[in-house]
Design an enzyme around this catalytic site. Structure first.
Site, PDB file in Angstrom:
ATOM      1  N   GLY A 148       8.980  22.208   4.067  1.00 20.16           N
ATOM      2  CA  GLY A 148       9.087  21.301   2.583  1.00 20.16           C
ATOM      3  C   GLY A 148      10.037  21.737   1.743  1.00 20.16           C
TER       4      GLY A 148
ATOM      5  N   CYS B 188      13.162  24.036   9.248  1.00 17.73           N
ATOM      6  CA  CYS B 188      13.237  23.074   8.043  1.00 17.73           C
ATOM      7  C   CYS B 188      13.708  24.690   6.990  1.00 17.73           C
ATOM      8  CB  CYS B 188      12.942  21.631   7.716  1.00 17.73           C
ATOM      9  SG  CYS B 188      13.766  20.563   6.375  1.00 17.73           S
ATOM     10  N   TYR B 189      12.840  23.787   5.927  1.00 19.22           N
ATOM     11  CA  TYR B 189      12.054  25.222   5.090  1.00 19.22           C
ATOM     12  C   TYR B 189      12.464  26.557   5.880  1.00 19.22           C
ATOM     13  CZ  TYR B 189      11.230  27.807   0.422  1.00 19.22           C
ATOM     14  OH  TYR B 189      11.473  28.274   0.292  1.00 19.22           O
TER      15      TYR B 189
ATOM     16  N   HIS C 103      13.514  18.728  13.247  1.00 17.91           N
ATOM     17  CA  HIS C 103      11.175  18.592  12.751  1.00 17.91           C
ATOM     18  C   HIS C 103      11.137  18.478  14.170  1.00 17.91           C
ATOM     19  CE1 HIS C 103      10.500  19.046   8.450  1.00 17.91           C
ATOM     20  NE2 HIS C 103      11.861  18.675   8.369  1.00 17.91           N
TER      21      HIS C 103
ATOM     22  N   GLU D 148       8.317  18.773  15.597  1.00 24.95           N
ATOM     23  CA  GLU D 148       7.286  18.425  15.908  1.00 24.95           C
ATOM     24  C   GLU D 148       7.042  16.246  15.542  1.00 24.95           C
ATOM     25  OE1 GLU D 148       8.539  19.096  13.117  1.00 24.95           O
ATOM     26  OE2 GLU D 148       8.026  18.695  11.145  1.00 24.95           O
TER      27      GLU D 148
ATOM     28  N   ASP E 176     -18.473  12.036  12.773  1.00 29.41           N
ATOM     29  CA  ASP E 176     -19.007  13.020  12.944  1.00 29.41           C
ATOM     30  C   ASP E 176     -19.815  13.992  12.696  1.00 29.41           C
ATOM     31  OD1 ASP E 176     -15.662  13.105  11.826  1.00 29.41           O
ATOM     32  OD2 ASP E 176     -16.096  13.303  10.313  1.00 29.41           O
TER      33      ASP E 176
ATOM     34  N   LYS F 233      -9.757  15.517  13.785  1.00 31.46           N
ATOM     35  CA  LYS F 233     -10.480  13.946  13.566  1.00 31.46           C
ATOM     36  C   LYS F 233     -10.535  13.402  14.831  1.00 31.46           C
ATOM     37  CE  LYS F 233     -12.987  10.381  11.927  1.00 31.46           C
ATOM     38  NZ  LYS F 233     -14.030  10.697  10.749  1.00 31.46           N
TER      39      LYS F 233
END
Ligand code: XMP
Length: 520
Positions: free
Chosen positions: A66, A93-94, A180, A182, A238, A378
């Protein structure tokens, strides 16, 4: 087959990782990575109280990064009780700094922001780094860092400028990483997340679309029983996937209404009717409301006004058709997970008011809403469509705005302009598909501009078509696509020769930002 999706009332009993959002730009990416590793993940705001967290019965929690500084008075903090709840935690991180200071460690401000790929050494005796190469690279993006880890915590990874690149208290299953895992720039990041899930949280896995299909169908059957369901079908990914899923679950108890506002691409309405009514044999009501929409749009120039009119009229047409059906028990919607995420940080500014079905109709007689895609990202909706054996031309369909061609005709919308744009757009689409250009979204725009040209010996004064093609991941940012010149040349030649009232064609070479993808 191992099915992990079970819902009883409000209590979710499926294996879940919670992602607490501290405002980091990668919150959705973290949840998607976890899901790709076959564990369901949900995002909650950072201040979700422990009671709410417990409702999900999570096997582990991940704190995102963040933009805040953890030592500031108003820094976002989680419910302190989470730390002693016994639930495994991975702070990123944060999130790792918050864990560090909460247990009595200290953070420091670096002389300069550390940003980019950095060499790192992992302690591979830690379960978080099990079976990894000890020397690798990670992605750093921080100004503050944990300087001294709390008592009882060990340093488990270091970089040259960040001694505490990761720390942990293994008996309490608490882990913090400054980098990170990710993002793709941390090549072993996926393995680290997998270790957190399977070595530390003892996940069993099983979140796959094949499993989901079975469980979701059972869930819909259980919820709907013999009830009647009404779905607004737009032909987009969708609502199409929702329709096929509902059809599998409840067959003829589903009725779909498709409103053709006359602002679709060439032959699109016919294709929707053919696919769902003929191929899938669904109860499909097709309403041709083109005249109504085009009359209402006459002389309207302002883009937001166009959107508003289309959104409102859409609801009205839908309502009046639905009324003819009498009472339905459920109104189905193709809402997907990014639409329902409660963010931990503030809300972004509204640049354009997007509309899909245009909100909820007031005058349709239904008791409940059913949103069978509410939990899915999605790409998971597309994977679900494939698991349902739906054809690629529906499942991989590019995004198309609810207000359709009305926001691709700059200025007032007329039947003649819709006709011109449909033809030009069909040529562009056809040629790009033939050339197999890798592109996320592409379309033609009928600019409001007319200019002088010469055709044969005649002076012309006609419209300019703009071609737009972008690469993107999620439509939030986009780059213009480097289409080969020979493809552009072919498209230009064909549009001039085959479509009337066009004497100039331009290619849009702006990215987003500063432009948006659509022109209006
Ligand atoms: P912009 O133009 O905001 O578009 O960069 C981002 C993505 O959203 C689509 N878009 C819309 N979709 N209703 C929709 O359902 C709308 O009003 C709308 N406006 C833009 C656009 O096609 C792109 O994929």
């Amino acid at each position: 087959m191992h099915i992990v999706y079970e819902r009883y009332g409000n209590i979710t009993l499926r294996e879940t990782i919670l992602v607490l959002d501290f405002g980091g730009q990668y919150n959705q990416l973290i949840a998607r990575r976890v899901r790709d590793l076959a564990v369901y993940a949900e995002i909650l705001p950072y201040d979700a109280p422990l009671e709410r967290i417990r409702e999900h019965n999570p096997i582990g929690i991940i704190f995102t990064g963040g933009p805040s500084t953890v030592t500031d008075d108003n820094a976002p903090k989680c419910d302190e009780r989470i730390f002693t709840s016994g639930i495994p935690i991975l702070g990123i991180c944060y999130g790792s700094q918050l864990m560090g200071v909460s247990f009595g460690g200290s953070v420091k401000r670096a002389d300069k922001r550390e940003y980019g790929k950095t060499d790192i050494k992992y302690d591979t005796s830690s379960p978080l780094f099990k079976d990894l190469a000890s020397d690798s690279v990670c992605w750093m993006s921080h100004t503050y860092y944990v300087d001294t880890p709390p008592n009882d915590f060990d340093i488990i990874a270091s970089t040259q400028s960040c001694n505490v690149a990761a720390f942990s208290c293994a008996p309490k299953k608490l882990y913090g990483v400054q980098f990170h895992p990710e993002v793709v720039h941390t090549p072993l990041g996926n393995d680290i997340l997998r270790n957190f899930l399977y070595e530390i949280c003892n996940a069993k896995g099983g979140w796959t679309m094949d499993n989901y299909v079975e469980a979701a169908i059972a869930d819909i059957k259980h919820k709907v029983g013999d009830g009647r369901v009404l779905l607004g079908l737009s032909g987009g990914v969708d609502s199409s996937v929702a329709a096929v899923l509902l059809d599998r679950a409840i067959g003829s108890n589903l009725t779909c209404i498709f409103v053709d506002h006359g602002l679709l691409r060439m032959d699109e309405a016919k294709q929707v009717e053919q696919t769902f009514s003929t191929a899938y044999d669904m109860n499909l009501i097709c309403v041709n409301a083109a005249d109504k929409f085009l009359d209402r749009l006459a002389d309207v120039i302002e883009p937001e006004a166009k959107r508003k009119i289309i959104g409102e009229d859409f609801i009205r047409v839908f309502e009046s058709e639905a009324k003819k059906l009498g009472k339905v028990d459920f109104l189905a919607q193709g809402t997907i997970y990014p639409d329902v995420i409660e963010s931990g940080a503030g809300h972004a500014a509204v640049i354009k008011s997007h509309h899909n079905v245009g909100g909820l109709p007031d005058h349709v007689d239904f008791e409940e809403i059913i949103e069978p895609l509410r939990d899915l990202f999605k790409d998971e909706v597309r994977a679900l469509g494939k698991a349902l054996s739906m054809p690629d031309h529906i499942v991989m369909r590019q995004p198309f705005p609810g207000p359709g061609l009305a926001i691709r005709i700059i200025g007032d919308v007329t039947r003649e302009k819709v006709d011109i744009l449909q033809k030009a757009d069909a040529i562009f689409t056809h040629e790009l598909e033939l050339a197999k250009v890798e592109v996320w979204q592409y379309f033609a725009v009928l600019t409001g501009m007319r200019s002088v040209g010469v055709m044969g010996d005649e002076r012309t004064y006609d419209y300019t078509i703009a071609l737009r093609a972008v690469t993107s991941v999620d439509g939030m940012t986009a780059d213009w696509c480097r289409i080969p010149y020979d493809v552009l040349e072919k498209v230009s030649g064909r549009i001039i020769n085959e479509v009337g009232h066009i004497n100039r064609i331009v290619y849009d070479i702006t990215s987003k930002p500063p432009a948006t993808i659509e022109w209006e």
